[in-house]
Design a protein around this motif. Structure first.
Motif, short mmCIF file in Angstrom:
data_model
loop_
_atom_site.label_atom_id
_atom_site.label_comp_id
_atom_site.label_asym_id
_atom_site.label_seq_id
_atom_site.Cartn_x
_atom_site.Cartn_y
_atom_site.Cartn_z
N GLN A 117 0.74 -1.17 -0.03
CA GLN A 117 -0.14 -0.08 -0.01
C GLN A 117 0.97 1.33 -0.04
OE1 GLN A 117 -1.38 -1.57 3.81
NE2 GLN A 117 -1.22 0.33 4.76
N GLU A 118 1.85 1.36 0.45
CA GLU A 118 2.88 2.59 0.74
C GLU A 118 3.57 2.92 -0.58
OE1 GLU A 118 4.02 4.38 3.39
OE2 GLU A 118 2.70 3.45 5.14
N ILE A 119 3.53 2.04 -1.51
CA ILE A 119 4.18 2.28 -2.80
C ILE A 119 3.20 3.38 -3.51
CG2 ILE A 119 4.97 1.46 -4.92
CD1 ILE A 119 6.50 0.42 -2.64
N VAL A 175 18.47 -6.25 -7.46
CA VAL A 175 17.99 -5.35 -6.41
C VAL A 175 18.25 -5.78 -4.87
CG1 VAL A 175 16.13 -3.89 -5.09
CG2 VAL A 175 16.27 -4.42 -7.53
N LYS A 176 19.03 -5.18 -4.27
CA LYS A 176 19.17 -5.46 -2.72
C LYS A 176 18.39 -4.56 -1.64
CE LYS A 176 22.32 -8.34 -3.65
NZ LYS A 176 22.01 -10.10 -3.20
N GLU A 177 18.45 -3.32 -1.96
CA GLU A 177 17.57 -2.57 -0.99
C GLU A 177 16.93 -1.48 -1.71
OE1 GLU A 177 19.52 -2.29 3.38
OE2 GLU A 177 20.86 -1.61 1.94
N ILE A 178 16.07 -0.67 -1.33
CA ILE A 178 15.28 0.43 -1.89
C ILE A 178 15.08 1.47 -0.78
CG2 ILE A 178 13.32 0.93 -3.27
CD1 ILE A 178 12.96 -1.54 -4.59
N PHE A 179 15.42 2.66 -1.00
CA PHE A 179 15.02 3.82 -0.19
C PHE A 179 14.51 4.81 -0.70
CE2 PHE A 179 18.84 1.81 1.31
CZ PHE A 179 19.02 1.61 2.65
N ILE A 180 13.64 5.59 0.18
CA ILE A 180 12.95 6.57 -0.35
C ILE A 180 13.64 8.14 0.33
CG2 ILE A 180 11.05 6.42 1.16
CD1 ILE A 180 10.62 7.54 -2.32
N ASP A 181 13.32 9.13 -0.38
CA ASP A 181 14.09 10.31 0.28
C ASP A 181 12.84 11.12 1.24
OD1 ASP A 181 12.52 11.71 -1.54
OD2 ASP A 181 14.07 13.10 -2.09
N CYS A 182 13.20 12.00 1.90
CA CYS A 182 12.30 12.54 2.90
C CYS A 182 11.12 13.23 2.18
CB CYS A 182 13.04 13.85 3.24
SG CYS A 182 13.86 14.81 2.38
N THR A 202 7.33 -6.14 3.40
CA THR A 202 5.76 -6.15 3.18
C THR A 202 5.50 -4.79 2.61
OG1 THR A 202 5.92 -5.33 5.44
CG2 THR A 202 5.66 -7.67 5.44
N GLY A 203 6.28 -4.19 2.38
CA GLY A 203 5.98 -2.95 1.60
C GLY A 203 5.63 -1.59 2.34
N GLN A 204 6.28 -1.66 3.42
CA GLN A 204 6.42 -0.53 4.38
C GLN A 204 7.60 0.30 4.14
OE1 GLN A 204 3.29 -0.11 5.83
NE2 GLN A 204 2.88 -1.83 4.77
N TRP A 205 7.69 1.64 4.35
CA TRP A 205 9.01 2.33 4.69
C TRP A 205 9.40 2.25 6.11
CZ3 TRP A 205 11.22 2.92 0.09
CH2 TRP A 205 10.52 3.14 -0.76
N GLU A 206 10.36 1.82 6.42
CA GLU A 206 10.97 1.78 7.75
C GLU A 206 12.22 2.66 7.96
OE1 GLU A 206 12.74 -1.68 9.20
OE2 GLU A 206 13.89 -1.98 7.22
#
Lengths: 128, 128
Positions: free
Chosen positions: A2-4, A70-77, B108-112
């Motif tokens: 859902q967060e996507i 893909v190892k990790e996915i981050f999002i910015d502020c 699980t699709g959350q941003w931690e």
């Protein structure tokens, strides 16, 4: 997932994704994802993008074999830029360099090539 | 600096700039430059950007003191994205984290939140 959907896509439905090499720490490239390519990236574990120039959905390495795991996915502020850490097969740049950022600005305002060419694009991207 | 004009700015006259911490190797943030802010970045040795949300030219750290000292500037193969290696004073993110990329996608699709908060934004960005 859902967060996507909380991501801030631009007016064209795109979000920039910075691709980082987990092994060397290098920034390899930046490309754009739309919702479909981000979903494919997450589901397959290989990076997928939207090409603005070709107006086409593509998987990195689909032609060259130089895929990104893909190892990790981050999002910015601001939730409008992604950072994807990958294991790169071969080289990221279609010009044959490990990273697309192979040119550095000199004090006199020139771009000098500092990256090392790892493959010949003519060999890898053969005309079909 | 004749080569600078060879950059491919987008339809709004902007080019994305990825900012990398030379000391830790972290990607700190991504922001947009126009020709004026790139020129100021080169001339002053401190990063300058164009804020799309505020429609305003700004120097990173002008309010917080968290400036970025430019060490190297790279351009990608398509000449439409910059990579700037900097020495960061304090923290890059206006939310108080060292890097703007302090949230990671979980299975699980959350941003931690995985980054560590280094300052309290309310203290640093005081209302004038």
């Amino acid at each position: 997932m859902q967060e996507i959907s909380e991501l801030k896509y631009d007016q064209n439905g795109l979000i920039p994704a910075i691709i980082l090499d987990v092994e060397t720490g290098e920034v390899l490239m930046m490309a754009y994802m739309n919702e479909q390519s981000l979903r494919a990236t997450i589901e397959t574990g290989k990076t997928h993008f939207w090409s603005r120039s070709r107006q086409k959905y593509w998987m990195k390495g689909e032609e060259s074999g130089h895929t990104q795991e893909v190892k990790e996915i981050f999002i910015d502020c601001d939730k409008d830029t992604l950072l994807v850490k990958v294991k790169q097969t071969g080289a990221a740049c279609h010009e044959g360099y490990r990273t697309c950022f192979f040119r550095r600005l000199t004090p006199t305002g020139q771009w000098e090539t500092v990256g090392q060419k790892l493959f010949d694009p003519k060999e890898v991207y053969k005309k079909k």
